[in-house]
Scaffold this active site. Structure first.
Site, PDB file in Angstrom:
ATOM      1  N   GLY A  12      -9.352 -10.441  -8.785  1.00 44.60           N
ATOM      2  CA  GLY A  12      -8.569 -11.396  -7.995  1.00 44.60           C
ATOM      3  C   GLY A  12      -9.429 -12.016  -6.916  1.00 44.60           C
ATOM      4  CB  ALA A  13     -13.105 -12.382  -6.765  1.00 49.03           C
ATOM      5  CG  LEU A  17      -6.010  -9.155  -0.009  1.00 40.36           C
ATOM      6  CD1 LEU A  17      -5.149  -9.022   1.239  1.00 40.36           C
ATOM      7  CD2 LEU A  17      -5.730  -7.999  -0.952  1.00 40.36           C
ATOM      8  CG  ASP A  85      -6.476 -13.666 -18.951  1.00 42.15           C
ATOM      9  OD1 ASP A  85      -5.950 -12.572 -18.616  1.00 42.15           O
ATOM     10  OD2 ASP A  85      -5.824 -14.702 -19.137  1.00 42.15           O
ATOM     11  CE  LYS A 148       3.143  -5.710   1.128  1.00 37.28           C
ATOM     12  NZ  LYS A 148       3.885  -5.705   2.380  1.00 37.28           N
ATOM     13  CG  ASP A 177       1.162   1.054   4.359  1.00 33.97           C
ATOM     14  OD1 ASP A 177       0.969   0.207   5.268  1.00 33.97           O
ATOM     15  OD2 ASP A 177       2.271   1.522   4.102  1.00 33.97           O
ATOM     16  CG  HIS A 178      -1.957  -4.322   5.750  1.00 31.84           C
ATOM     17  ND1 HIS A 178      -0.970  -4.625   4.870  1.00 31.84           N
ATOM     18  CD2 HIS A 178      -1.656  -4.962   6.899  1.00 31.84           C
ATOM     19  CE1 HIS A 178      -0.103  -5.429   5.461  1.00 31.84           C
ATOM     20  NE2 HIS A 178      -0.493  -5.656   6.688  1.00 31.84           N
ATOM     21  CE  LYS A 182      -0.931  -4.093  10.950  1.00 33.96           C
ATOM     22  NZ  LYS A 182      -1.721  -5.322  10.986  1.00 33.96           N
ATOM     23  CG  HIS A 240       3.966  -2.037   5.909  1.00 33.61           C
ATOM     24  ND1 HIS A 240       2.802  -1.644   5.273  1.00 33.61           N
ATOM     25  CD2 HIS A 240       4.244  -3.278   5.429  1.00 33.61           C
ATOM     26  CE1 HIS A 240       2.398  -2.623   4.460  1.00 33.61           C
ATOM     27  NE2 HIS A 240       3.249  -3.617   4.539  1.00 33.61           N
ATOM     28  CE  LYS A 340       8.907 -12.285   4.355  1.00 36.98           C
ATOM     29  NZ  LYS A 340       7.569 -12.138   4.944  1.00 36.98           N
ATOM     30  CE  LYS A 345       1.350 -11.562  13.513  1.00 38.11           C
ATOM     31  NZ  LYS A 345       1.773 -10.888  12.282  1.00 38.11           N
TER      32      LYS A 345
END
Ligand code: NAD
Length: 490
Positions: A12-13, A17, A85, A148, A177-178, A182, A240, A340, A345
């Site tokens: 997925g380069a 993301l 592919d 995810k 899980d980003h 953090k 999260h 959302k 934020k």
């Protein structure tokens, strides 16, 4: 070692993301000397690109997202590309050959990181082929880093997990899980376990309730198709929000290693009371945004967003009360809310301490506010402690005061991006800040009980909050029933 060597294969380069997070994070690691010259990145995506075009896209992403270009040509020369592919089985052989060549050329010791930055429906297929076509057959380590969502519910997650486990062991699977990357989420345990001021109070004798908020101003954007099937509960709570709850609620680990920390988190998730249908209706509420105004700009309602059903029943907001059935937390509600298109934020945790037994200052004009510990996760980072002190002037009046280390992390180079830490950890083999399958399984089971009720009852009040507001009223009522209120996100 501190300078790991590896072939990083990104599936997925050409995606969002990869460009916004992965390339800039690798560049920062490189600049800090955390990647030696012995690394190579092999990008895989469908689009046909020449090597020059791909390297140019890498350079552009670095300049755009880090504002730097020091040593950029040298860095980008480590990047390779194959148009492929992932559903086409014949091209994996070619990929293997290229991988072997890079391995030899850079002296990568056969270490391989397979990063799946693609739509989840491809995760299983890629996993199968990596093994079948010999890409995992390597002298060094092989690790799978996976984005995810990990499944859509418990059953599909288990199916995916069983499939991936054919090619990788649990220890080799790094589920992102980003939030766990953090800085301030990692700081939760330090605040708890390194401070005599908090550790003895961290229980139902002194804490009245805990509130975890993660609010976004963004709407669903271009992700309508995915989001319609997901909703806030699956997109935010299963991963999260429950991860933050687990870190807040867990018992002190006997050691600070991956296994001990994860097993305490698993125990915390096991203590979550499963929700019966009645409890779902009592303890969980949902919302969906209507049109409104955010920062002076009018924005459309969810139902008119692209790829969204005009009568959609999908929630863009969730608030809930979690009950943790163990000695430490009996009687202490953990409230969570996420949504959302809210007014601001912010991700933060508020720990509200119990009122002191007797208020000597009650006859002053201000009521005593409870002590609060606020852990600011983003965009502010740090902690704020809310105390009461004497008001200046004559008499014995009190006034709330704040001790705060919170600040906006302006200097992005000094606060490493979550993805930077997680990539580095995955290369070093530190899985602490990734989710173990047992955590994923327990979280899905918890969330599935709520989805089951919601999917069978159409929410007639949708849309029930204006974009730019604090969310639906039902979320406030949820706490009012218990005699509490949400502390403002400010
Ligand atoms: P994207 O749509 O921008 O990129 C998808 C990539 O996959 C592209 O490079 C595309 O070429 C490639 N691709 C699609 N089908 C392919 C096929 N059949 N064969 C080979 N390549 C194919 O997606 P994204 O936003 O980068 O997200 C990737 C993953 O990361 C998803 O699982 C997403 O949920 C997750 N994620 C993304 C973000 C983010 O900020 N973008 C944040 C968290 C998680």
């Amino acid at each position: 070692t501190n300078t790991p060597t590896a072939l990083i294969m990104i599936f997925g380069a050409t995606g969002d993301l990869a460009h916004r997070k992965l390339f800039p994070s690798l560049y920062r690691l490189y600049k800090k000397g955390r990647l030696t010259d012995r690394f190579a990145v092999l990008g895989v995506a469908r689009r046909s690109l020449t090597l020059e075009e791909f390297q140019e896209s890498v350079r552009k992403s670095i300049v755009e997202f880090t504002g730097e270009q020091d040593g950029l040509d040298e860095f980008a020369s480590h990047f390779y590309y194959q148009s492929h592919d992932v559903t086409d089985s014949s091209s994996y052989i070619q990929l293997r050959e290229l991988a072997n060549k890079l391995d030899e050329h850079y002296g990568l010791e056969g270490n391989r990181l397979f990063y799946l930055a693609m739509a989840p429906e491809f995760f299983g297929t890629i996993g199968d082929h990596l093994k079948l076509d010999g890409l995992t057959d390597t002298a060094g380590y092989k690790r799978l880093v996976i984005e995810k969502p990990f499944g859509h519910d418990f059953e599909s997650a288990q199916e995916l997990n069983n499939r991936l486990r054919q090619a990788f062991s649990e220890e080799e699977i790094y589920r992102i899980d980003h939030y766990l990357g953090k800085a301030m989420v990692q700081n939760i345990q330090v605040i708890r376990f390194a401070n005599a001021l908090f550790e003895p109070l961290w229980n139902n004798r002194y804490i009245s309730n805990i509130q975890v908020t993660s609010s976004e101003t963004l709407g669903v954007e271009e992700r309508g198709r995915y989001y319609e099937k997901s909703g806030a509960l699956r997109d935010m709570v299963q991963n999260h929000m429950l991860q933050m709850v687990a870190l807040l609620a867990m018992e002190p680990p006997i050691k600070l290693n991956t296994e001990e920390i994860r097993s305490e988190k698993v125990r915390a998730l096991r203590s979550l009371r499963p929700m019966s249908q009645d409890e779902v209706n009592q303890y969980f509420v949902r919302g969906q945004y209507d049109e409104g105004t955010i920062n002076g700009e009018s924005v459309p309602g969810y139902r008119t967003e692209p790829m969204v059903d005009p009568e959609s029943n999908t929630e863009t907001y969730v608030a809930g009360k979690l009950v943790i059935d163990n000695f430490r937390w009996a009687g202490v509600p953990f409230y969570i809310r996420t949504g959302k298109r809210l007014g601001s934020k912010s991700t933060k945790i508020v720990v509200q301490f119990k009122d002191i037994p007797m208020n000597l200052y009650y006859n002053t004009d201000e009521k005593l506010t409870p002590n609060l510990l606020v852990i600011h996760i983003q965009p502010e980072e740090g902690v704020t402690l809310h105390l009461n002190a004497k008001k200046s002037g004559s008499g014995m009046k009190t006034t709330p005061v704040r001790l705060s280390t919170a600040s906006k992390s302006i200097d992005r180079m000094n606060t490493p991006e979550a993805y930077e830490k997680l990539l580095y950890d995955s290369m070093r083999g530190d899985a602490t800040n990734f989710t173990h399958w047992d955590e994923v399984a327990l979280s899905w089971k918890f969330v599935d009980a709520i989805s089951a009720v919601w999917e069978n009852t159409k929410e007639t009040t949708f849309p029930n909050y204006a974009a730019g507001s604090d969310g639906p009223q039902v979320a406030d009522q949820l706490l009012e029933k218990d005699g509490f209120e949400w502390w403002p996100v400010e």
